[in-house]
Design a protein around this motif. Structure first.
Motif, PDB file in Angstrom:
ATOM      1  N   PRO A 115      61.495 -22.827  28.983  1.00 24.64           N
ATOM      2  CA  PRO A 115      61.958 -21.582  29.611  1.00 24.64           C
ATOM      3  C   PRO A 115      60.924 -20.834  30.432  1.00 24.64           C
ATOM      4  N   ALA A 116      59.664 -20.975  30.121  1.00 20.00           N
ATOM      5  CA  ALA A 116      58.625 -20.229  30.852  1.00 20.00           C
ATOM      6  C   ALA A 116      57.307 -20.976  30.742  1.00 20.00           C
ATOM      7  N   ASN A 117      57.247 -22.187  31.304  1.00 26.56           N
ATOM      8  CA  ASN A 117      56.095 -23.055  31.057  1.00 26.56           C
ATOM      9  C   ASN A 117      54.810 -22.645  31.765  1.00 26.56           C
ATOM     10  N   GLY A 118      54.820 -21.528  32.444  1.00 33.30           N
ATOM     11  CA  GLY A 118      53.576 -20.972  32.970  1.00 33.30           C
ATOM     12  C   GLY A 118      52.886 -20.073  31.958  1.00 33.30           C
ATOM     13  N   LEU A 119      53.586 -19.720  30.886  1.00 34.05           N
ATOM     14  CA  LEU A 119      53.061 -18.798  29.880  1.00 34.05           C
ATOM     15  C   LEU A 119      53.235 -19.310  28.452  1.00 34.05           C
ATOM     16  N   PHE A 120      54.281 -20.118  28.210  1.00 30.00           N
ATOM     17  CA  PHE A 120      54.607 -20.627  26.873  1.00 30.00           C
ATOM     18  C   PHE A 120      54.659 -22.147  26.903  1.00 30.00           C
ATOM     19  N   ASP A 121      54.396 -22.766  25.740  1.00 31.71           N
ATOM     20  CA  ASP A 121      54.588 -24.211  25.628  1.00 31.71           C
ATOM     21  C   ASP A 121      55.943 -24.524  24.987  1.00 31.71           C
ATOM     22  N   SER A 122      56.824 -23.541  24.925  1.00 27.45           N
ATOM     23  CA  SER A 122      58.116 -23.636  24.249  1.00 27.45           C
ATOM     24  C   SER A 122      59.031 -24.676  24.875  1.00 27.45           C
ATOM     25  N   THR A 123      59.818 -25.304  24.006  1.00 21.44           N
ATOM     26  CA  THR A 123      60.940 -26.122  24.429  1.00 21.44           C
ATOM     27  C   THR A 123      62.167 -25.607  23.700  1.00 21.44           C
ATOM     28  N   HIS A 124      63.220 -25.299  24.452  1.00 21.42           N
ATOM     29  CA  HIS A 124      64.492 -24.889  23.868  1.00 21.42           C
ATOM     30  C   HIS A 124      65.471 -26.053  24.011  1.00 21.42           C
ATOM     31  N   HIS A 125      65.974 -26.503  22.877  1.00 19.01           N
ATOM     32  CA  HIS A 125      66.976 -27.561  22.845  1.00 19.01           C
ATOM     33  C   HIS A 125      68.339 -26.876  22.751  1.00 19.01           C
ATOM     34  N   TYR A 126      69.287 -27.354  23.520  1.00 15.64           N
ATOM     35  CA  TYR A 126      70.614 -26.739  23.572  1.00 15.64           C
ATOM     36  C   TYR A 126      71.637 -27.683  22.955  1.00 15.64           C
ATOM     37  N   ALA A 127      72.524 -27.096  22.140  1.00 14.86           N
ATOM     38  CA  ALA A 127      73.563 -27.874  21.475  1.00 14.86           C
ATOM     39  C   ALA A 127      74.883 -27.130  21.581  1.00 14.86           C
ATOM     40  N   VAL A 128      75.962 -27.882  21.570  1.00 15.22           N
ATOM     41  CA  VAL A 128      77.299 -27.297  21.495  1.00 15.22           C
ATOM     42  C   VAL A 128      77.900 -27.738  20.163  1.00 15.22           C
TER      43      VAL A 128
END
Length: 183
Positions: A115-128
């Motif tokens: 979501p914001a790889n210039g500031l965070f190393d986060s990965t958001h996985h999306y599921a339904v």
């Protein structure tokens, strides 16, 4: 045209600050032109965002206080993937049950984004999740204040398209589903 090497070399790394949920890391780096400098970023565990549909086709949504922006946030259930989760689907099932008290018949993976790889190393996985039914009570973390309700997919899709669904994770899930999955 020759490809330019834009890679930074990490010379060292230290955690400057640790708290529940994330750390702030400082890397000492060398840029492609040879300049040495520091780069700070936030590191956190991967998370899962769930777009849950009831058996009747409504979407389960939450209202949650968000201290960082000083207001109640309207959006979808989401949370960190924990060590005991066997995979992303099990994390989605667990988070859905903990935050809403609903259990899903099926869970499918949609996509993953940084979501914001210039500031965070986060990965958001999306599921339904489909076929969701209320089956238990919420099991909230000690720092969560969450109310659960349902709405139509059309309403949350319209909110996303108009920029009224302020939670970026939730809006991205709805818009991705609309663009790539919705019949």
């Amino acid at each position: 045209m020759d490809e330019i090497d834009l890679t930074w070399q990490t010379l060292g790394s230290e955690t400057d600050y640790t708290c529940p949920g994330f750390d702030v890391v400082r890397d000492d780096v060398r840029l492609p032109d040879g300049t040495e400098t520091e780069f700070h970023y936030v590191t956190e565990t991967p998370s899962v965002v769930i777009l849950p549909f009831t058996e009747q086709g409504d979407v389960i949504v939450i209202r949650e206080w968000r201290q960082a922006v000083g207001r109640v946030n309207y959006g979808l259930p989401a949370g960190g993937i924990e060590d005991e989760d066997s995979d992303i689907r099990s994390a989605a099932r667990r988070e859905l049950a903990e935050e809403t008290g609903y259990e899903a018949d099926t869970v499918e993976l949609l996509t993953a984004y940084e979501p914001a790889n210039g500031l965070f190393d986060s990965t958001h996985h999306y599921a339904v999740a489909h076929g969701c039914v209320p089956n238990s009570t919420q099991q909230l973390d000690d720092n969560e204040s969450i109310a659960v309700e349902t709405t139509t997919f059309e309403k949350i899709k319209d909110m996303s398209a108009r920029g009224e669904l302020r939670d970026g994770r939730s809006a991205l899930a709805v818009l991705h589903y609309t663009a790539h999955i919705e019949p």
